[in-house]
Design a protein around this motif. Sequence first.
Motif, mmCIF file in Angstrom:
data_model
loop_
_atom_site.group_PDB
_atom_site.id
_atom_site.type_symbol
_atom_site.label_atom_id
_atom_site.label_comp_id
_atom_site.label_asym_id
_atom_site.label_seq_id
_atom_site.Cartn_x
_atom_site.Cartn_y
_atom_site.Cartn_z
ATOM 1 N N VAL A 77 36.516 49.799 45.163
ATOM 2 C CA VAL A 77 36.523 48.276 45.735
ATOM 3 C C VAL A 77 35.419 47.343 45.270
ATOM 4 O O VAL A 77 35.705 46.108 44.574
ATOM 5 C CB VAL A 77 36.334 48.234 47.020
ATOM 6 N N ARG B 159 36.325 46.437 41.187
ATOM 7 C CA ARG B 159 37.284 45.364 40.955
ATOM 8 C C ARG B 159 37.289 44.154 41.720
ATOM 9 O O ARG B 159 37.657 43.121 40.911
ATOM 10 C CB ARG B 159 38.521 46.196 41.473
ATOM 11 N N SER B 160 36.351 44.361 42.911
ATOM 12 C CA SER B 160 36.434 43.084 43.539
ATOM 13 C C SER B 160 35.184 42.152 43.047
ATOM 14 O O SER B 160 35.136 40.910 43.204
ATOM 15 C CB SER B 160 36.349 43.179 44.942
ATOM 16 N N ILE C 278 42.238 43.719 46.340
ATOM 17 C CA ILE C 278 41.443 43.949 45.328
ATOM 18 C C ILE C 278 42.011 43.669 44.103
ATOM 19 O O ILE C 278 41.429 43.622 42.848
ATOM 20 C CB ILE C 278 40.885 45.594 45.310
ATOM 21 N N ILE D 24 41.422 45.536 51.055
ATOM 22 C CA ILE D 24 40.313 45.958 51.678
ATOM 23 C C ILE D 24 40.338 46.624 52.968
ATOM 24 O O ILE D 24 39.742 47.541 53.480
ATOM 25 C CB ILE D 24 39.131 44.957 51.333
#
Length: 604
Positions: A433, A436-437, A361, A301
Amino acid sequence: MDLDIVSFAPLAVLLPILGAALAFVLVRRPKAQIATTVTTITLTLLLECLLLAATWDTGAVAVFLGGWEAPWGITMVVDRFSALMLVVSSAIVLAVLIYASAQGITDQDQGGPVSIFHPTFLILVAGVSNAFLAGDLFNLYVGFEILLTASYVLLTLGGTGPRVRAGVTYVVVSVISSVLFLIAIAMIYGATGTINMADLAVKLAELDPDVQMVLHVMLLVGFGIKAAVFPLSFWLPDSYPTAPAPVTAVFAGLLTKVGVYAIIRTETLLFPGDRVNSLLLWVALLTMIVGILGALAQNDIKRVLSFTLVSHIGYMIFGVAMASVLGLGATVFYVVHHITVQTGLFLVTGLIEQRAGSANIDRLGGMARISPLIAILFFIPAMNLGGIPPFSGFLSKIGLIQAGVGADHGMAWALVAASVVTSLLTLLVMVRVWNRSFWRRVEDVEHPPAKLVLALEETEARRAGRNARAVTIETQTRTPAQSDTKTLTKTQVKTPTKIPKGPARGMVYPTVGLVAFGLAFTVFAGPLYAFADRAATDMLLRTPYIEAVLGPEAAAQAEQDLGGLEERGIHVPDQDNGGPGVPDSIPGDSEGHDVGDSTEGGQP
């Protein structure tokens, strides 16, 4: 009264230096050191708010240190643009400072000695303030060197291998840019006999055009390295992500913007015209595209945000190259918006690292379930950065697009298209981001950090405990005939063997405040955009700045050049702009200029 307040402008530099000395004396008293640093930044911010209020209507005011008037002495100039940058930068610094202090206490200062951090941080603030107030090139150079020297220390806090390697690259690149800047100052002084920027605004026009071009390009290269424009941005993505989260946040938010500030001063005050505007448009285009393509290829990130930082510097160069009120006003608004949003995203990344143990991520998941607050704090500035309406990122990009459309030539249309594509790709990066996070399940992550797994178990245990208590209360209210269901108790709820350490409240609160500060640019977009337009008007006219430093005679001489500026591609401003898509309804600006068509752009 306003002039009396502006006479205290040097305190914006002096207060952080004195605070740094006191903080260093309190080396063995961490709490007193933190209190001293926070108090110093708060007092500096209050002073700068008064400076902003003083220049809101009056425009540029000069302060002559030691009573030596320009061009002989050291001059500090407070105008609308510099006052706005001072206020926004100090507000950001205050939030980052509180965040960093809380993180140091939480981590027991594993990222670096607190005795070093606080004095160095205040020296960095002094350098930034000095750069924004500098009225001559050498004082601007001094401001750069102060903040860069402090940044060398902050970047290598902890002495880890990656930080030292990144610090070496950063130091080498910074020294090269500083040497170029210093050589340019020496050549300018040799050619004109002065380094006062208001005096140079008059005398540089008397030089041979080829000499002007050499000096112009040297300054742009030096400032371009500091601003991280393509192809001079290779150092940034490898340098910033290695530092602690608060250091990375203040670097990303402020240091590159000081370079952008210097470019804006160079293009509007020292070398107005269109001789390099075509080059700047190409630089803006490549900076946008290359930066965002680099962000698409990252899985950390911090590196994603570092590449988006480079990409969005291109928007600012785009507005500068338009040489119009609409373009430059949108750039001023975009700069302060981006400082806030980018800093906030880096602070949220620090919260993610504290809660999950990683910012990669590929190893993250379930953060929205583990910490809904962190999810919201990331989502809002991420959408703002992506330009989703009605956020300030959308408004500033619309202003830049309108400036490009108003210019109505091939390269401007190419920048318009590139800005739209870059905005869409930024949104794609932020959504990637997020998905996935925050959105995917931890069970779908191949190698999740142990801290993330423990955080999820803690979250599930707490929710199971709440459900168990609810079932117990419901069962106790039933009749014996209705109590056939087996009741869960607290001891039956599985709890994690080790509770992971999450972010401290002192880290969360300033992050919340910074996200709210970013939203304020949306809520108060109308008056802020009008103020940005007045700042752009003053900078393109040049006469308010020159008159504040050298007096009305020099301003009158500079005003005679306005016709020549038109011939060289600058649209002479004569109006206020209410913002993108807002019709001109203000009868005149504070200097009494008539209202004109705000959508007419320059012809680079």
